[in-house]
Design a protein around this motif. Structure first.
Motif, PDB file in Angstrom:
ATOM      1  N   GLY A  72     -47.831  -7.980   0.816  1.00 22.78           N
ATOM      2  CA  GLY A  72     -47.139  -8.591   1.942  1.00 22.78           C
ATOM      3  C   GLY A  72     -45.629  -8.442   1.948  1.00 22.78           C
ATOM      4  N   PHE A  73     -45.090  -7.602   1.059  1.00 23.45           N
ATOM      5  CA  PHE A  73     -43.633  -7.425   1.056  1.00 23.45           C
ATOM      6  C   PHE A  73     -43.213  -6.408   2.112  1.00 23.45           C
ATOM      7  CE2 PHE A  73     -44.299  -9.156  -3.172  1.00 23.45           C
ATOM      8  CZ  PHE A  73     -43.248 -10.058  -3.272  1.00 23.45           C
ATOM      9  N   ASN A  74     -41.977  -6.581   2.537  1.00 17.76           N
ATOM     10  CA  ASN A  74     -41.330  -5.628   3.431  1.00 17.76           C
ATOM     11  C   ASN A  74     -40.633  -4.627   2.516  1.00 17.76           C
ATOM     12  OD1 ASN A  74     -40.107  -4.434   5.596  1.00 17.76           O
ATOM     13  ND2 ASN A  74     -38.536  -6.012   5.835  1.00 17.76           N
ATOM     14  N   VAL A  75     -41.315  -3.504   2.247  1.00 20.05           N
ATOM     15  CA  VAL A  75     -40.893  -2.616   1.163  1.00 20.05           C
ATOM     16  C   VAL A  75     -39.980  -1.504   1.665  1.00 20.05           C
ATOM     17  CG1 VAL A  75     -41.697  -1.017  -0.606  1.00 20.05           C
ATOM     18  CG2 VAL A  75     -43.011  -3.088  -0.115  1.00 20.05           C
ATOM     19  N   LEU A  76     -38.827  -1.392   1.033  1.00 22.10           N
ATOM     20  CA  LEU A  76     -37.908  -0.292   1.314  1.00 22.10           C
ATOM     21  C   LEU A  76     -38.005   0.721   0.177  1.00 22.10           C
ATOM     22  CD1 LEU A  76     -35.437   1.017   2.765  1.00 22.10           C
ATOM     23  CD2 LEU A  76     -33.988  -0.440   1.347  1.00 22.10           C
ATOM     24  N   THR A  77     -38.504   1.947   0.490  1.00 24.59           N
ATOM     25  CA  THR A  77     -38.489   3.018  -0.516  1.00 24.59           C
ATOM     26  C   THR A  77     -37.819   4.234   0.086  1.00 24.59           C
ATOM     27  OG1 THR A  77     -40.736   3.528   0.170  1.00 24.59           O
ATOM     28  CG2 THR A  77     -40.458   2.760  -2.098  1.00 24.59           C
ATOM     29  N   PRO A  78     -36.547   4.387  -0.161  1.00 27.18           N
ATOM     30  CA  PRO A  78     -35.827   5.547   0.347  1.00 27.18           C
ATOM     31  C   PRO A  78     -35.797   6.661  -0.689  1.00 27.18           C
ATOM     32  CG  PRO A  78     -34.292   3.935  -0.489  1.00 27.18           C
ATOM     33  CD  PRO A  78     -35.662   3.420  -0.808  1.00 27.18           C
ATOM     34  N   MET A  79     -35.392   7.832  -0.259  1.00 23.57           N
ATOM     35  CA  MET A  79     -35.252   8.949  -1.195  1.00 23.57           C
ATOM     36  C   MET A  79     -34.109   9.821  -0.716  1.00 23.57           C
ATOM     37  SD  MET A  79     -35.977  10.638  -3.901  1.00 23.57           S
ATOM     38  CE  MET A  79     -37.154   9.525  -4.626  1.00 23.57           C
ATOM     39  N   GLY A  80     -33.491  10.486  -1.671  1.00 22.32           N
ATOM     40  CA  GLY A  80     -32.374  11.366  -1.342  1.00 22.32           C
ATOM     41  C   GLY A  80     -32.207  12.416  -2.412  1.00 22.32           C
ATOM     42  N   PHE A  81     -31.073  13.091  -2.397  1.00 18.02           N
ATOM     43  CA  PHE A  81     -30.865  14.195  -3.332  1.00 18.02           C
ATOM     44  C   PHE A  81     -29.455  14.182  -3.895  1.00 18.02           C
ATOM     45  CE2 PHE A  81     -34.376  15.243  -0.636  1.00 18.02           C
ATOM     46  CZ  PHE A  81     -35.312  15.694  -1.545  1.00 18.02           C
ATOM     47  N   ASP A  82     -29.402  14.317  -5.194  1.00 22.37           N
ATOM     48  CA  ASP A  82     -28.144  14.346  -5.934  1.00 22.37           C
ATOM     49  C   ASP A  82     -27.693  15.801  -5.919  1.00 22.37           C
ATOM     50  OD1 ASP A  82     -26.073  13.636  -7.541  1.00 22.37           O
ATOM     51  OD2 ASP A  82     -27.263  13.409  -9.357  1.00 22.37           O
ATOM     52  N   ALA A  83     -27.109  16.217  -4.809  1.00 25.62           N
ATOM     53  CA  ALA A  83     -27.101  17.635  -4.466  1.00 25.62           C
ATOM     54  C   ALA A  83     -25.872  18.413  -4.926  1.00 25.62           C
ATOM     55  CB  ALA A  83     -27.263  17.777  -2.954  1.00 25.62           C
ATOM     56  N   PHE A  84     -24.836  17.705  -5.382  1.00 25.12           N
ATOM     57  CA  PHE A  84     -23.680  18.407  -5.923  1.00 25.12           C
ATOM     58  C   PHE A  84     -23.928  18.693  -7.393  1.00 25.12           C
ATOM     59  CE2 PHE A  84     -20.295  16.817  -2.751  1.00 25.12           C
ATOM     60  CZ  PHE A  84     -20.104  18.078  -2.232  1.00 25.12           C
ATOM     61  N   GLY A  85     -23.093  19.562  -7.956  1.00 23.26           N
ATOM     62  CA  GLY A  85     -23.104  19.671  -9.395  1.00 23.26           C
ATOM     63  C   GLY A  85     -23.451  21.026  -9.945  1.00 23.26           C
ATOM     64  N   LEU A  86     -23.277  21.122 -11.230  1.00 20.99           N
ATOM     65  CA  LEU A  86     -23.430  22.407 -11.902  1.00 20.99           C
ATOM     66  C   LEU A  86     -24.793  23.058 -11.721  1.00 20.99           C
ATOM     67  CD1 LEU A  86     -21.468  21.782 -15.218  1.00 20.99           C
ATOM     68  CD2 LEU A  86     -20.750  22.988 -13.179  1.00 20.99           C
ATOM     69  N   PRO A  87     -25.901  22.321 -11.844  1.00 20.34           N
ATOM     70  CA  PRO A  87     -27.185  23.018 -11.745  1.00 20.34           C
ATOM     71  C   PRO A  87     -27.334  23.749 -10.409  1.00 20.34           C
ATOM     72  CG  PRO A  87     -27.505  20.766 -12.484  1.00 20.34           C
ATOM     73  CD  PRO A  87     -26.080  20.894 -12.093  1.00 20.34           C
ATOM     74  N   ALA A  88     -26.964  23.061  -9.343  1.00 19.52           N
ATOM     75  CA  ALA A  88     -27.075  23.679  -8.022  1.00 19.52           C
ATOM     76  C   ALA A  88     -26.160  24.894  -7.941  1.00 19.52           C
ATOM     77  CB  ALA A  88     -26.703  22.676  -6.940  1.00 19.52           C
ATOM     78  N   GLU A  89     -24.972  24.752  -8.499  1.00 14.04           N
ATOM     79  CA  GLU A  89     -24.006  25.839  -8.432  1.00 14.04           C
ATOM     80  C   GLU A  89     -24.459  27.029  -9.268  1.00 14.04           C
ATOM     81  OE1 GLU A  89     -20.089  24.414  -8.939  1.00 14.04           O
ATOM     82  OE2 GLU A  89     -19.284  26.402  -9.386  1.00 14.04           O
ATOM     83  N   ASN A  90     -24.923  26.757 -10.480  1.00 11.90           N
ATOM     84  CA  ASN A  90     -25.381  27.850 -11.340  1.00 11.90           C
ATOM     85  C   ASN A  90     -26.585  28.555 -10.740  1.00 11.90           C
ATOM     86  OD1 ASN A  90     -23.386  27.357 -13.191  1.00 11.90           O
ATOM     87  ND2 ASN A  90     -24.654  26.046 -14.484  1.00 11.90           N
ATOM     88  N   ALA A  91     -27.504  27.756 -10.197  1.00 11.12           N
ATOM     89  CA  ALA A  91     -28.692  28.346  -9.573  1.00 11.12           C
ATOM     90  C   ALA A  91     -28.272  29.214  -8.401  1.00 11.12           C
ATOM     91  CB  ALA A  91     -29.640  27.248  -9.114  1.00 11.12           C
ATOM     92  N   ALA A  92     -27.290  28.728  -7.675  1.00  9.03           N
ATOM     93  CA  ALA A  92     -26.822  29.485  -6.513  1.00  9.03           C
ATOM     94  C   ALA A  92     -26.190  30.793  -6.953  1.00  9.03           C
ATOM     95  CB  ALA A  92     -25.837  28.645  -5.723  1.00  9.03           C
ATOM     96  N   ILE A  93     -25.435  30.747  -8.059  1.00 11.46           N
ATOM     97  CA  ILE A  93     -24.809  31.963  -8.564  1.00 11.46           C
ATOM     98  C   ILE A  93     -25.885  32.980  -8.938  1.00 11.46           C
ATOM     99  CG2 ILE A  93     -23.501  32.915 -10.503  1.00 11.46           C
ATOM    100  CD1 ILE A  93     -21.919  30.197 -10.442  1.00 11.46           C
ATOM    101  N   LYS A  94     -26.932  32.488  -9.600  1.00 12.44           N
ATOM    102  CA  LYS A  94     -28.022  33.364 -10.001  1.00 12.44           C
ATOM    103  C   LYS A  94     -28.742  33.942  -8.793  1.00 12.44           C
ATOM    104  CE  LYS A  94     -30.035  32.117 -14.323  1.00 12.44           C
ATOM    105  NZ  LYS A  94     -30.920  31.102 -14.883  1.00 12.44           N
ATOM    106  N   GLY A  95     -29.037  33.077  -7.831  1.00 12.36           N
ATOM    107  CA  GLY A  95     -29.813  33.511  -6.677  1.00 12.36           C
ATOM    108  C   GLY A  95     -28.975  34.244  -5.640  1.00 12.36           C
TER     109      GLY A  95
END
Length: 827
Positions: A72-95
């Motif tokens: 019976g709860f009014n449930v908030l479950t959001p989601m998002g993306f931690d999209a900055f940072g080295l992994p994204a940048e390194n992957a982008a460099i590779k790809g």
RNA sequence: GCCGAAGUGGCGGAACUGGCAUACGCGUCGGUCUCAAAAACCGAUGGUCGCAAGGCCUUGUGGGUUCAAUUCCCACCUUCGGCACCA
């Protein structure tokens, strides 16, 4: 090879996913905060495809959200993306793609994986940290910290990763290696931006006590990281100079045993101390060599102690002794005052140093059991003991002396009590492209000028050569760098470093409440209703970094009146990882299991059920393909049971008005199962035992169903049992549960029906079996009425043939009855 | 070195507040159905001695408390995690 299809999951799953989305089951209006429940999963890096190990986090969260919804709860479950940072940048460099494109591609893939798992979120609240409408407010937080002098720039020796070509926070250096790429971290002397997290050290430490529903190990890790110690700061007069040398000690009780002073090579007084020394130049060179040695190499206890005598002395205020000052490689400038009073007899490091340089060792705390002899000691005596050679304090226990001497020092003004922390300020500058630009302008006339709030966001430029060179790529974008001073209009340069991504993730949970606001980061009145987060779920690898930074930012926002609470996460759950062949699942180890193949073969509900059944969710667990099949078989078994039961007429027991023994037992089992599952979910996340309880209920329903086939049982209770099993399974296997719920003749979503309740009276049986021990060993069992008196139980037990056989002619010494539990006879 | 968590069948694991150790699942073995297989269903399954009835042993090791210990106490061993020259 292929297992036969046990039920049409491929039809059922997309159908119900569509149904939930159309019904907006997971979309919440945050203006309606009655009965709210904020269920939050740590938002992920948008890496490529997810494996079943990642899935555990989201499946657990989804099960919790759905359960709370049914409660019976009014449930908030959001989601998002931690999209900055080295992994994204390194992957982008590779790809070869720019970071934004590759990041958004990955996000798309991940969202479709969430969808296939049946893991549902309120996607209308999606937060992506690399989007200007989000990082605008990350920059705003920087400005607020700057306004309060909690963001500052200083030149400092910083951790530098030569491979990532950027500086790292202390928290990102693991055993001297870069957290991301495992390259050896070196030291660089650079001008960098810091957040003054040390200003909050004390509150971050003491408020850990408020976090009653956090895992103990996480709290301990945070305590250790903050590293508080209490001691005394003492000013030692430098002989022949009008200067004091300040040091910090936790062991004032050893002050009479101080035989030399040691200062860090970086200590600001070093040049002055060394001036006029015998071999001033040679000494200076040696000190320079110490400084050049990496902090990592120097901070290993096994490294040989090195030192240089400065030629100077200090006066010990308690006894007037003149003691030499050394520069020593084992003293850290970052901790305490960068100088110590050395007590070789009672500190192992000082002991080693004294031995090497032939410095005196004076025992001032004696071991009562085993009197010490300075001349023959092999190592420092660091335990407590009795004070000796310590003037007026002789004879005291050293533990008492600490306080007495501290009092004496304060009274005589030799020193003051002080508290030190290991926690250092948070270095947030990064010389990389893919991050939120630091909103600062350098004006030749005005100096450091913050970008006014109205000019936010400072946009990341497009079309920049973003490859790491060691300098921020933004430096090479003229349009970005060149700007006017916001204060005087003169030609100025922008700060070209970007912020550590942990800044982005330190406040995202606030943004979900009002994700689209354009003129504010969030709306306090609503945020105060929804936070602290009721349940936060994520990996234990964030025990220090993310969780400490988020607590810091929350406390800061609380101080400046932007939020009305000072801890962001009320309950924290850290799930264990999934291993394969005993090691963590990861692409680099090529031991990942793709959820997509499994979902094709068995359906998402099977993957979910197995993931939850694999073991206690807080512990690591080994993935087994056989186990997945077992979960699948179980779902097939429930499916067939529902199919069998769904068309039965709910006739009452035909022959007699009384329920049969089996019906009573099944009814009891139904209520017991409801109780067990409810308690397992409320009391912690015991999904594995909750599921096994439902399995038992299903097994027993099968037995009764066989009897019903023969007409020996009514069906009302059977149907009720099966229906209960379906509802209890719903949070774990939502698709098949919805379908079966409908097959059983119900309308609407199972998640909008209420969670079943149990009747404690039904749970207890009329007759119970009581084990009988003789001399502590199980020898017999007797059936007695539930409410039998002790007298009756005793009579029944003594009449039992097995019991009689064991007792024979021995005499009964003791007869122990634990009501409703057990009998033990001592003979 | 310091701090913390954990050691239970062939495997994942269960056991309330000290009260039937091994629930549930996997695996294995046997059976039913089948021309056969898969699936499903039924049964067995901690070790050991015994033809059997039944006995003895068993929750990392060794002690202790107790009528009774996986559970509490002491000592030790192993594994994992965190911190580590922090004064």
């Amino acid at each position: 090879m292929g297992i036969e299809k046990l039920y049409p999951f491929d039809k059922i799953e997309p159908k119900w996913q569509e149904f939930w989305r159309q019904r907006r089951l997971f979309n919440v209006d945050t203006k309606d905060y009655r009965n709210k429940y904020y269920c939050l999963m740590m938002f992920p890096y948008p890496s490529a495809a997810l494996h079943v190990g990642h899935g555990r986090n989201y499946i657990i969260g989804d099960a919790v959200a759905r359960y709370k919804m049914m409660r019976g709860f009014n449930v908030l479950t959001p989601m998002g993306f931690d999209a900055f940072g080295l992994p994204a940048e390194n992957a982008a460099i590779k790809g070869g793609l720019d970071p934004e494109t590759s990041t958004l591609n990955n996000i798309r893939t991940m969202k479709s994986q969430f969808n296939r798992w049946g893991v549902e979120y309120d996607w209308e609240r999606e937060v992506i940290s690399c989007m200007p409408d989000y990082y605008k407010w990350t920059q705003w937080i920087f400005l607020k910290l700057y306004e309060k002098n909690l963001a500052y720039r200083k030149k400092a020796f910083v951790n530098w990763c030569p491979s990532c070509k950027t500086v790292l926070a202390n928290e990102q250096v693991i055993d001297g290696l870069c957290e991301r790429c495992s390259s050896e971290v070196t030291q660089k002397d650079l001008e960098q931006w810091f957040f003054k997290i040390t200003h909050y050290a004390e509150r971050l430490l003491s408020d850990i006590e408020k976090l009653t529903n956090w895992p103990e190990r996480v709290k301990i890790m945070q305590r250790n990281w903050i590293g508080q110690s209490h001691g005394v700061e003492i000013d030692f007069k430098i002989d022949g100079m009008n200067e004091m040398l300040r040091c910090f000690t936790t062991r004032v009780d050893t002050i009479y045993g101080a035989t030399f002073m040691a200062v860090a090579p970086e200590h600001p007084l070093v040049p002055m101390l060394i001036k006029g020394a015998k071999d001033e130049e040679a000494a200076m060179r040696k000190i320079q060599k110490m400084r050049d040695e990496s902090k990592i190499a120097r901070s290993d206890a096994k490294v040989e102690k090195e030192g240089i005598f400065t030629g100077r002395y200090v006066i010990n205020p308690v006894n007037g002794n003149r003691i030499p000052i050394y520069v020593a490689n084992y003293i850290l400038m970052e901790y305490g005052t960068g100088a110590i009073m050395a007590v070789p007899a009672h500190d192992q490091r000082d002991f080693e140093f004294a031995k090497k340089y032939n410095l005196p060792i004076v025992v001032v705390i004696d071991d009562p059991a085993n009197p010490l002899n300075a001349a023959t000691m092999k190592e420092a005596y660091v335990s407590e003991g009795v004070m000796v050679n310590s003037g007026q304090f002789n004879g005291l226990l050293s533990t008492e002396a600490i306080d007495k001497i501290a009092d004496y020092f304060e009274e005589k003004k030799y020193g003051v009590r002080a508290t030190q922390y290991k926690l250092r300020d948070w270095l947030i500058s990064r010389q990389r492209f893919w991050g939120a630009p630091i909103p600062i302008v350098y004006c030749p006339a005005c100096g450091i000028v913050p970008v006014p709030e109205k000019d936010l966001p400072v946009l990341l430029p497009r079309n920049v050569e973003f490859k790491p060179t060691g300098e921020s790529p933004l430096k090479f974008s003229k349009e970005f760098v060149n700007t006017k001073c916001p204060r005087c209009g003169a030609n100025s340069k922008r700060e070209t470093d970007t912020m550590d991504t942990f800044v982005d993730s330190s406040w995202y949970y606030l943004r979900y409440i009002t994700p689209k606001l354009a003129d504010k980061p969030f709306e306090r009145t609503l945020v105060d209703k929804w936070l602290p987060v009721d349940q936060y779920i994520g990996g234990v690898e964030h025990a220090i970094l993310h969780l400490l930074y988020s607590r810091f930012i929350t406390k800061f926002l609380n101080d400046i009146g932007w939020v009305g609470f000072d801890e962001p996460f009320r309950n924290l759950f850290t799930q264990g990882m999934i291993t394969k062949n005993g090691i963590k699942m990861s692409k680099s180890k090529s031991n990942t299991i793709s959820p997509d193949d499994l979902i094709d073969k068995y359906g998402a509900d099977t993957v979910r059920l197995y993931t939850l059944f694999i073991g206690p969710p807080e512990k690591d667990a080994e993935w087994s393909d056989r186990g997945v099949e077992g979960a699948y078989r179980f779902l097939g078994r429930v499916w067939r049971l529902v199919d069998k039961v769904k068309d039965l007429n709910c006739r009452a027991p035909s022959s007699s008005p009384q329920l049969t023994k089996d019906e009573l037992a099944l009814r009891r089992k139904t209520h017991q199962s409801i109780k067990k599952v409810t308690e397992d979910l409320d009391g912690g996340f015991h999904f594995n035992t909750a599921i096994s309880a439902v399995m038992e209920l299903v097994n027993q329903s099968y037995e009764v169903a066989a009897l019903a086939d023969e007409g020996r049982c009514g069906t009302a209770i059977l149907k009720k049992a099966v229906e209960s099993a379906v509802v209890l399974l719903a949070p774990f296997v939502p698709h098949i549960a919805e379908e079966m719920w409908q097959l059983l003749g119900n309308n609407g979503s199972i998640f909008t029906t209420s969670w079943p309740s149990y009747d404690s009276c039904i749970i207890v049986a009329d007759m119970i079996t009581i084990p009988v021990q003789i001399n502590g060993k199980l020898r017999a069992k007797v059936e007695v009425p539930f409410d039998a008196s002790e007298e009756d139980i005793k009579k029944t037990v003594l009449n039992d043939v097995d019991v009689q056989r064991w007792i024979k002619d021995s005499s009964v010494k003791k007869f122990i009855i634990v009501p409703k539990k057990l009998v033990n006879i001592v003979i």
